[in-house]
Design an enzyme around this catalytic site. Structure first.
Site, PDB file in Angstrom:
ATOM      1  CG  ASP A  34      -0.620  -7.529  -3.715  1.00 39.89           C
ATOM      2  OD1 ASP A  34      -0.242  -6.768  -2.808  1.00 39.89           O
ATOM      3  OD2 ASP A  34      -1.795  -7.951  -3.803  1.00 39.89           O
ATOM      4  N   GLY A  35       2.183  -8.096  -2.078  1.00 39.42           N
ATOM      5  CA  GLY A  35       2.506  -8.969  -0.946  1.00 39.42           C
ATOM      6  C   GLY A  35       3.710  -8.532  -0.127  1.00 39.42           C
ATOM      7  CG  ASN A  36       6.415  -5.515  -1.540  1.00 41.66           C
ATOM      8  OD1 ASN A  36       6.651  -6.584  -2.085  1.00 41.66           O
ATOM      9  ND2 ASN A  36       6.614  -4.348  -2.126  1.00 41.66           N
ATOM     10  CD1 TRP A  39       8.292 -12.409   1.630  1.00 42.44           C
ATOM     11  CD2 TRP A  39       9.358 -10.715   2.642  1.00 42.44           C
ATOM     12  NE1 TRP A  39       9.630 -12.718   1.664  1.00 42.44           N
ATOM     13  CE2 TRP A  39      10.307 -11.697   2.279  1.00 42.44           C
ATOM     14  CE3 TRP A  39       9.802  -9.561   3.284  1.00 42.44           C
ATOM     15  CZ2 TRP A  39      11.669 -11.559   2.535  1.00 42.44           C
ATOM     16  CZ3 TRP A  39      11.164  -9.419   3.563  1.00 42.44           C
ATOM     17  CH2 TRP A  39      12.075 -10.419   3.180  1.00 42.44           C
ATOM     18  NE  ARG A  47       1.951  -1.726   4.667  1.00 38.20           N
ATOM     19  CZ  ARG A  47       1.359  -2.671   3.946  1.00 38.20           C
ATOM     20  NH1 ARG A  47       0.939  -3.771   4.517  1.00 38.20           N
ATOM     21  NH2 ARG A  47       1.179  -2.514   2.654  1.00 38.20           N
ATOM     22  CG  HIS A  51       7.217  -1.402   0.457  1.00 43.23           C
ATOM     23  ND1 HIS A  51       6.284  -2.121  -0.246  1.00 43.23           N
ATOM     24  CD2 HIS A  51       6.511  -0.631   1.328  1.00 43.23           C
ATOM     25  CE1 HIS A  51       5.072  -1.804   0.178  1.00 43.23           C
ATOM     26  NE2 HIS A  51       5.173  -0.900   1.134  1.00 43.23           N
ATOM     27  CB  SER A  79      -2.117   2.078  -7.397  1.00 42.65           C
ATOM     28  OG  SER A  79      -2.489   2.125  -6.032  1.00 42.65           O
ATOM     29  CB  THR A  80      -4.446   6.625  -8.366  1.00 45.08           C
ATOM     30  OG1 THR A  80      -3.962   6.560  -9.698  1.00 45.08           O
ATOM     31  CG2 THR A  80      -5.006   7.999  -8.114  1.00 45.08           C
ATOM     32  CG  LEU A 145      13.329  -4.765 -20.382  1.00 48.38           C
ATOM     33  CD1 LEU A 145      12.305  -5.775 -20.866  1.00 48.38           C
ATOM     34  CD2 LEU A 145      13.836  -5.168 -18.997  1.00 48.38           C
TER      35      LEU A 145
HETATM   36  C1  FPP Z   1       2.299  -3.985  -2.974  1.00 48.34           C
HETATM   37  O1  FPP Z   1       2.505  -4.722  -1.791  1.00 48.34           O
HETATM   38  C2  FPP Z   1       3.505  -3.258  -3.352  1.00 48.34           C
HETATM   39  C3  FPP Z   1       3.584  -1.915  -3.503  1.00 48.34           C
HETATM   40  C4  FPP Z   1       2.457  -1.003  -3.288  1.00 48.34           C
HETATM   41  C5  FPP Z   1       4.852  -1.229  -3.849  1.00 48.34           C
HETATM   42  C6  FPP Z   1       5.750  -1.947  -4.801  1.00 48.34           C
HETATM   43  C7  FPP Z   1       7.117  -1.416  -4.631  1.00 48.34           C
HETATM   44  C8  FPP Z   1       8.253  -2.124  -4.723  1.00 48.34           C
HETATM   45  C9  FPP Z   1       8.301  -3.521  -5.118  1.00 48.34           C
HETATM   46  C10 FPP Z   1       9.578  -1.521  -4.385  1.00 48.34           C
HETATM   47  C11 FPP Z   1      10.062  -0.398  -5.235  1.00 48.34           C
HETATM   48  C12 FPP Z   1       9.879  -0.552  -6.676  1.00 48.34           C
HETATM   49  C13 FPP Z   1      10.751  -0.135  -7.619  1.00 48.34           C
HETATM   50  C14 FPP Z   1      10.330  -0.210  -9.037  1.00 48.34           C
HETATM   51  C15 FPP Z   1      12.080   0.363  -7.317  1.00 48.34           C
HETATM   52  P1  FPP Z   1       1.606  -4.381  -0.536  1.00 48.34           P
HETATM   53  O2  FPP Z   1       2.299  -3.332   0.279  1.00 48.34           O
HETATM   54  O3  FPP Z   1       0.236  -3.980  -0.961  1.00 48.34           O
HETATM   55  O4  FPP Z   1       1.577  -5.755   0.224  1.00 48.34           O
HETATM   56  P2  FPP Z   1       0.377  -6.363   1.081  1.00 48.34           P
HETATM   57  O5  FPP Z   1      -0.774  -6.570   0.126  1.00 48.34           O
HETATM   58  O6  FPP Z   1       0.926  -7.635   1.605  1.00 48.34           O
HETATM   59  O7  FPP Z   1       0.052  -5.375   2.149  1.00 48.34           O
END
Ligand code: FPP
Length: 260
Positions: A34-36, A39, A47, A51, A79-80, A145
Site C-alpha cells: 500500500d502507498g504507491n 508516494w 499514481r 505503481h 483487489s476486487t 518460492l
Molecule cells: C496500493 O497502493 C497498490 C496497488 C493497488 C497495486 C499494487 C501494484 C504494484 C505494487 C505493482 C505491480 C505488481 C506486480 C505484482 C507486478 P495505492 O494505489 O492504494 O496507494 P495509496 O493508498 O497511496 O493511494
C-alpha cells in the site's frame, strides 16, 4: 510451519548476518502493498508512476524472501474493489503486470520461483490471463518460492465462491469442518501465512485472506510500498520473531505452546 529444516547454508548465513533465528523464519508471508499513490503524489507525479516504482519493491521482497528461505509469498496486487478505480489506472496496472511478467519471469523461473494466482483471474483482460497462464505453466515444477499474486481478489468473494462450491458438491453439513472450508478456498494446499505485512501506515486488513490470517502476526509499517526494500522485509521478520505465538493456548516455561 517454519522453514528451518529446509534451509540451505547460504540462507542460514543471511539469517545470521541479519540477527534472525533460522529456525523461526515464517514459511508464508503475505503483504498488502500500500502507498504507491501517496508516494507518487509526494513527488508531484501520477499514481501510475508510484505503481511502476512499486515493482522495484516487489523485486526486493521476492529477493529477501528467497534469501531467508521463506517458501510462500502472497502479494495483494489487485483487489476486487480496485476495479472501481479510474479506467486509466486499472489499464496501467494490468499493463504493468503483463510487462513485469514478460520481463522478469524467465529470471525468476531460473531461480526456482513458482508463480501462482488467487482471485477471480477470469475477470482480468485476456492478454493478462494468457501471460499469467504461461508463467504459471512454465514455473509449475519450481520449489524454491511460491510467489502467489492475489489478483481481482477479495476474501468475501473467495468465501462466497467456496460456500457455493461446497453446496454444489452435495457434502452434508455434518461433514463440514474448518479443513473442508480451507479445501474450497483459492489458497487450497497452501499453508496459512504466519506473518502479514501492510505498508503505508494503514492498520486494516482490507478484505485480504480473512480466513487464512486467523492466527497470523501483523506487521504494520509507515513505509510507503515503493520504498519498501530488503531491510524492511528483514525488519518485519525480526518483529515476527519477537512475538509470542500462543494460538489461544498457553506457553510452558520453555516458551512452547501447550495444548490442553
Ligand atoms: C496500493 O497502493 C497498490 C496497488 C493497488 C497495486 C499494487 C501494484 C504494484 C505494487 C505493482 C505491480 C505488481 C506486480 C505484482 C507486478 P495505492 O494505489 O492504494 O496507494 P495509496 O493508498 O497511496 O493511494
Amino acid at each position: 510451519m517454519l522453514v528451518g529444516d529446509l534451509m540451505n547454508t547460504k540462507q542460514r548465513e543471511v539469517c545470521e548476518s541479519q540477527g534472525l533465528d533460522p529456525n523461526r523464519i515464517p514459511s508464508h508471508v503475505a503483504i498488502i502493498m500500500d502507498g504507491n499513490g501517496r508516494w507518487a503524489e509526494e513527488r508531484g507525479e501520477s499514481r501510475v508512476f508510484g505503481h511502476m516504482h512499486g515493482v522495484d519493491a516487489v523485486r526486493s521482497s521476492v529477493q529477501a524472501a528467497m534469501e531467508l528461505g521463506v517458501r510462500h509469498l502472497t502479494l495483494y496486487a489487485f483487489s476486487t474493489e480496485n476495479w472501481s478505480r479510474p479506467k486509466e489506472e486499472v489499464e496501467a496496472l494490468m499493463n504493468l503486470l503483463v510487462d513485469t511478467l514478460v520481463k522478469e519471469m524467465n529470471e525468476l523461473g531460473n531461480k526456482g520461483v513458482r508463480l501462482r494466482t488467487i482471485g477471480d483471474v477470469g475477470a482480468l483482460p485476456k492478454n493478462c490471463q494468457a501471460q499469467l497462464d504461461e508463467a504459471e505453466a512454465s514455473t509449475e515444477s519450481n520449489e524454491s518460492l511460491d510467489l502467489i499474486l492475489a489478483l481481482s481478489y477479495s476474501s468475501k468473494w473467495e468465501m462466497v465462491q467456496a460456500i457455493k462450491k461446497i453446496i454444489d458438491s452435495g457434502v452434508s453439513s455434518a461433514d463440514i469442518s474448518a479443513e473442508t472450508v480451507s479445501e474450497y478456498l483459492s489458497t487450497r494446499g497452501i499453508p496459512d501465512p504466519e506473518l502479514m505485512i501492510r505498508t503505508s501506515g494503514e492498520h486494516r486488513i482490507s478484505n485480504f485472506l480473512l480466513w487464512q490470517l486467523a492466527y497470523a502476526e501483523f506487521h504494520f509499517t509507515s513505509t510507503l510500498w515503493p520504498d519498501f526494500g530488503k531491510e524492511n522485509f528483514f525488519n518485519a521478520i525480526r518483529d515476527f520473531q519477537n512475538r509470542e505465538r500462543r494460538f489461544g493456548g498457553l506457553l510452558d516455561t520453555n516458551h512452547n505452546v501447550t495444548v490442553q
